[in-house]
Motif scaffolding. Structure first.
Motif: not given
Length: 66
Positions: A17-30, A46-57
């Motif tokens: 409510k305070w930010t009044k903007r879209r908020v995106y959060l990323s989290v490990r798939s597991d 809404v989507g996917s990402t990876t970390w650690a040079k693509g080894t951590l979904p």
């Protein structure tokens, strides 16, 4: 346990409510606990990402402006 500032969900909802903007959060798939928390708080996967040079979904969640 709740403190006088409220539960984690209450704090997150106040932030949305305070930010009044879209908020995106990323989290490990597991990280099922975090992902359930995001869904409980009206966030959508809404989507996917990876970390650690693509080894951590990861997953990306969005809380859109209401």
């Amino acid at each position: 346990a709740k403190n006088k500032d409220g539960s984690a969900s209450e704090v997150l909802q106040r932030f949305f409510k305070w930010t009044k903007r879209r908020v995106y959060l990323s989290v490990r798939s597991d990280n099922e606990i975090a992902k359930k928390f995001y869904v409980k708080n009206n966030m959508k996967l809404v989507g996917s990402t990876t970390w650690a040079k693509g080894t951590l979904p990861g997953d990306v969640y969005l809380h859109d402006i209401i």
